[in-house]
Design an enzyme around this catalytic site. Structure first.
Site, mmCIF file in Angstrom:
data_model
loop_
_atom_site.group_PDB
_atom_site.id
_atom_site.type_symbol
_atom_site.label_atom_id
_atom_site.label_comp_id
_atom_site.label_asym_id
_atom_site.label_seq_id
_atom_site.Cartn_x
_atom_site.Cartn_y
_atom_site.Cartn_z
ATOM 1 N N ILE A 93 -5.245 -7.513 -5.178
ATOM 2 C CA ILE A 93 -4.558 -7.292 -6.443
ATOM 3 C C ILE A 93 -5.575 -7.547 -7.546
ATOM 4 O O ILE A 93 -6.313 -8.536 -7.498
ATOM 5 C CB ILE A 93 -3.340 -8.224 -6.552
ATOM 6 C CG1 ILE A 93 -2.339 -7.786 -5.485
ATOM 7 C CG2 ILE A 93 -2.745 -8.186 -7.947
ATOM 8 C CD1 ILE A 93 -1.078 -8.574 -5.446
ATOM 9 N N HIS A 110 -1.975 5.651 -3.995
ATOM 10 C CA HIS A 110 -1.055 4.957 -3.094
ATOM 11 C C HIS A 110 -0.402 5.989 -2.171
ATOM 12 O O HIS A 110 0.033 7.044 -2.636
ATOM 13 C CB HIS A 110 0.005 4.213 -3.916
ATOM 14 C CG HIS A 110 0.929 3.427 -3.059
ATOM 15 N ND1 HIS A 110 0.558 2.214 -2.480
ATOM 16 C CD2 HIS A 110 2.190 3.673 -2.637
ATOM 17 C CE1 HIS A 110 1.571 1.766 -1.752
ATOM 18 N NE2 HIS A 110 2.568 2.627 -1.831
HETATM 19 C C1 GRF Z 1 -5.429 5.289 1.552
HETATM 20 O O1 GRF Z 1 -4.336 5.669 2.336
HETATM 21 C C2 GRF Z 1 -4.999 4.883 0.172
HETATM 22 O O2 GRF Z 1 -3.897 5.610 -0.297
HETATM 23 C C3 GRF Z 1 -4.604 3.448 0.368
HETATM 24 O O3 GRF Z 1 -5.546 2.940 1.271
HETATM 25 C C4 GRF Z 1 -6.060 4.006 2.071
HETATM 26 C C5 GRF Z 1 -7.548 3.990 1.908
HETATM 27 O O4 GRF Z 1 -8.177 4.894 2.766
HETATM 28 N N1 GRF Z 1 -4.545 2.750 -0.902
HETATM 29 P P1 GRF Z 1 -9.723 5.195 2.628
HETATM 30 O O5 GRF Z 1 -10.440 3.844 2.682
HETATM 31 O O6 GRF Z 1 -9.949 5.868 1.310
HETATM 32 O O7 GRF Z 1 -10.081 6.059 3.784
#
Ligand code: GRF
Length: 203
Positions: A93, A110
């Site tokens: 966070i 997200h």
């Molecule tokens: C993604 O699904 C993103 O939405 C979430 O964490 C994941 C990160 O994946 N917040 P990456 O490290 O970009 O492959």
């Protein structure tokens, strides 16, 4: 425009969104300069990807003290003159003091259609809930968890046969398109924040 905006990406793990952002920059689809990739995890794959692409990296493990971490983040970032931070799988966070004192903007991606399924394991939450549609959201970061103003969203179907992994993979393909697109709108100064909402100029 004087020059491209300076982007920093914060990532804790795999870094596939970082990769998509770097490719969009390389292909001329995203007019930003990636000046820094920062991770709280020294062995994050995202750091390898950045190093391979010749992008500066910083590692800042969490200390257990949010305020101290926020101060350190501000100190680490200062030399890079960052306009916007893109959180891409950053599993921390953002400390309130960092949010208050960082002079630029912070955006996040997200893996759900917010405000549904904020927080951890969004894809699993969607499967367990039994929704027929999910997706991903790029939003400005505020002091809440995944509560900030929405910039762009993309939806994907959820099938009865889906589990967390199959749904995550379907959503991820859209994340890789959506994040560079949202950042390009930012690069073009086309995002106007009006309270809870984001207006996209010249749409
Ligand atoms: C993604 O699904 C993103 O939405 C979430 O964490 C994941 C990160 O994946 N917040 P990456 O490290 O970009 O492959």
């Amino acid at each position: 425009m004087v020059g491209n905006k300076a982007l920093a990406v914060f990532a804790s793990g795999r870094g596939s969104n970082l990769q998509a952002i770097m490719e969009a920059i390389a292909n001329g689809k995203l007019d930003m300069e990636l000046v820094l990739v920062l991770s709280d995890q020294p062995d994050a794959r995202a750091l390898d990807r950045a190093r391979r692409a010749g992008v500066a990296t910083e590692v800042l493990p969490f200390t257990g003290d949010a305020e101290g971490y926020g101060e350190k983040l501000l100190r680490y970032l200062a030399p890079y003159s960052v306009d916007v931070i893109a959180l891409a799988g950053f599993m921390r966070i953002v400390p309130p003091n960092f949010l208050r004192d960082f002079p630029g903007d912070i955006v996040n991606i997200h893996p759900s259609l917010l405000p549904a399924f904020p927080g951890l394991d969004a894809q699993e939450q969607a499967v367990d809930y039994g929704v027929r549609v999910s997706g991903c959201t790029v939003h400005f970061v505020d002091e809440g968890v995944d509560t900030g103003p929405v910039i762009l969203q993309a939806s994907v179907p959820v099938y009865a046969s889906d589990d967390e992994d199959t749904l995550s993979a379907r959503i991820l393909r859209w994340e890789h398109r959506l994040y560079p697109r949202a950042l390009q709108l930012y690069a073009e100064d086309r995002l106007k924040r009006c309270g809870r909402k984001v207006k996209i100029l010249d749409e």
